[in-house]
Write an enzyme that holds these catalytic residues in place. Structure first.
Site, PDB file in Angstrom:
ATOM      1  N   THR A 234     -14.195   7.782   7.175  1.00 10.58           N
ATOM      2  CA  THR A 234     -14.955   7.307   6.023  1.00 10.58           C
ATOM      3  C   THR A 234     -15.355   5.851   6.250  1.00 10.58           C
ATOM      4  O   THR A 234     -14.766   5.166   7.093  1.00 10.58           O
ATOM      5  CB  THR A 234     -14.109   7.393   4.735  1.00 10.58           C
ATOM      6  OG1 THR A 234     -12.981   6.513   4.868  1.00 10.58           O
ATOM      7  CG2 THR A 234     -13.622   8.823   4.477  1.00 10.58           C
TER       8      THR A 234
ATOM      9  N   TYR B  55       0.837  -1.205   0.000  1.00  8.35           N
ATOM     10  CA  TYR B  55       0.000   0.000   0.000  1.00  8.35           C
ATOM     11  C   TYR B  55       0.871   1.253   0.000  1.00  8.35           C
ATOM     12  O   TYR B  55       0.658   2.185  -0.782  1.00  8.35           O
ATOM     13  CB  TYR B  55      -0.919  -0.017   1.220  1.00  8.35           C
ATOM     14  CG  TYR B  55      -1.925   1.107   1.240  1.00  8.35           C
ATOM     15  CD1 TYR B  55      -3.115   1.003   0.518  1.00  8.35           C
ATOM     16  CD2 TYR B  55      -1.701   2.265   1.985  1.00  8.35           C
ATOM     17  CE1 TYR B  55      -4.049   2.041   0.538  1.00  8.35           C
ATOM     18  CE2 TYR B  55      -2.630   3.295   2.005  1.00  8.35           C
ATOM     19  CZ  TYR B  55      -3.804   3.173   1.288  1.00  8.35           C
ATOM     20  OH  TYR B  55      -4.719   4.205   1.307  1.00  8.35           O
TER      21      TYR B  55
ATOM     22  N   LYS C 237       1.177   4.076  -3.096  1.00  8.34           N
ATOM     23  CA  LYS C 237       0.830   5.479  -2.827  1.00  8.34           C
ATOM     24  C   LYS C 237       2.033   6.392  -3.050  1.00  8.34           C
ATOM     25  O   LYS C 237       1.893   7.521  -3.520  1.00  8.34           O
ATOM     26  CB  LYS C 237       0.303   5.630  -1.400  1.00  8.34           C
ATOM     27  CG  LYS C 237      -1.031   4.914  -1.156  1.00  8.34           C
ATOM     28  CD  LYS C 237      -2.107   5.377  -2.115  1.00  8.34           C
ATOM     29  CE  LYS C 237      -3.459   4.754  -1.787  1.00  8.34           C
ATOM     30  NZ  LYS C 237      -4.518   5.173  -2.729  1.00  8.34           N
TER      31      LYS C 237
END
Length: 203
Positions: A134, A99, A103
């Site tokens: 979120t 990840y 990114k």
């Protein structure tokens, strides 16, 4: 109506089930409210525990789509703005290597897009959301860790310097709105943290 008569393509406007609003969905709604004709392309992955291949596929597909848009002669003639979403994980310590790597790559990719397309008036910038409230960030973790949502929310809130409160999808959407608008006409190649001050904390 800061985006009146503009067309916006939002990649990833869907969201995981849960409370609140995802970054992509909030951005699509904000752009529409500001007068843009919004076209949504969804590439959402449900699981937060993604494999390396899935992460690269997700990030790569979205990035390639945005890059492909700049090849159009019409787009080059009219100019425009590309806004990528990476993560504060790119510039801070983070436990998931794949990840973080994808990114980080998104930042370099955006900088290259900005440089190569500047002569056509196409701007490219990248937003780094920090800890956000979120559905994907909070509800998904709550389900996978078998914890109450309120507990996950409180733990994440405590890590944010600004008011000890996470940001929301609307914070990312408002940053994207600025970068998409004519107000950011001379801004390209920028990495913009939207993180409640987490990136300035040292030690």
């Amino acid at each position: 109506m800061r985006l009146k008569d503009k067309v916006a393509i939002v990649v990833g406007a869907g969201q995981s089930p849960g409370e609140g609003m995802g970054n992509g969905r909030a951005t699509a709604l904000t752009f529409a409210r500001e007068g843009a004709k919004v076209l949504c392309v969804d590439h959402h992955l449900e699981s937060a525990q993604e494999t390396v291949d899935l992460i690269v596929a997700e990030q790569g597909t979205a990035a390639a789509f945005r890059a492909d848009v700049t090849k159009s002669a019409d787009i080059k003639a009219m100019g425009g703005a590309i806004i990528n979403i990476a993560s504060m994980a790119a510039i801070t310590t983070y436990p998931y290597v794949a990840y973080k790597a994808t990114k980080s790559a998104m930042i370099a990719f955006t900088e290259q897009l900005a440089y190569q397309n500047a002569e056509y008036g196409i701007r490219a910038n990248v937003i780094l959301p920090g800890l956000m409230n979120t559905p994907m960030a909070v509800d998904t973790r709550a389900r996978e860790w078998s914890k109450p949502r309120a507990e996950v929310e409180a733990e994440r809130d405590s890590k944010v310097p600004l008011r000890r409160k996470m940001g929301t999808g609307w914070d990312v959407a408002n940053a994207a709105l600025f970068l998409a608008s004519d107000e950011a006409n001379f801004i390209t190649g920028v990495t913009l943290p939207v993180d409640g001050g987490a990136s300035v904390r040292r030690g």
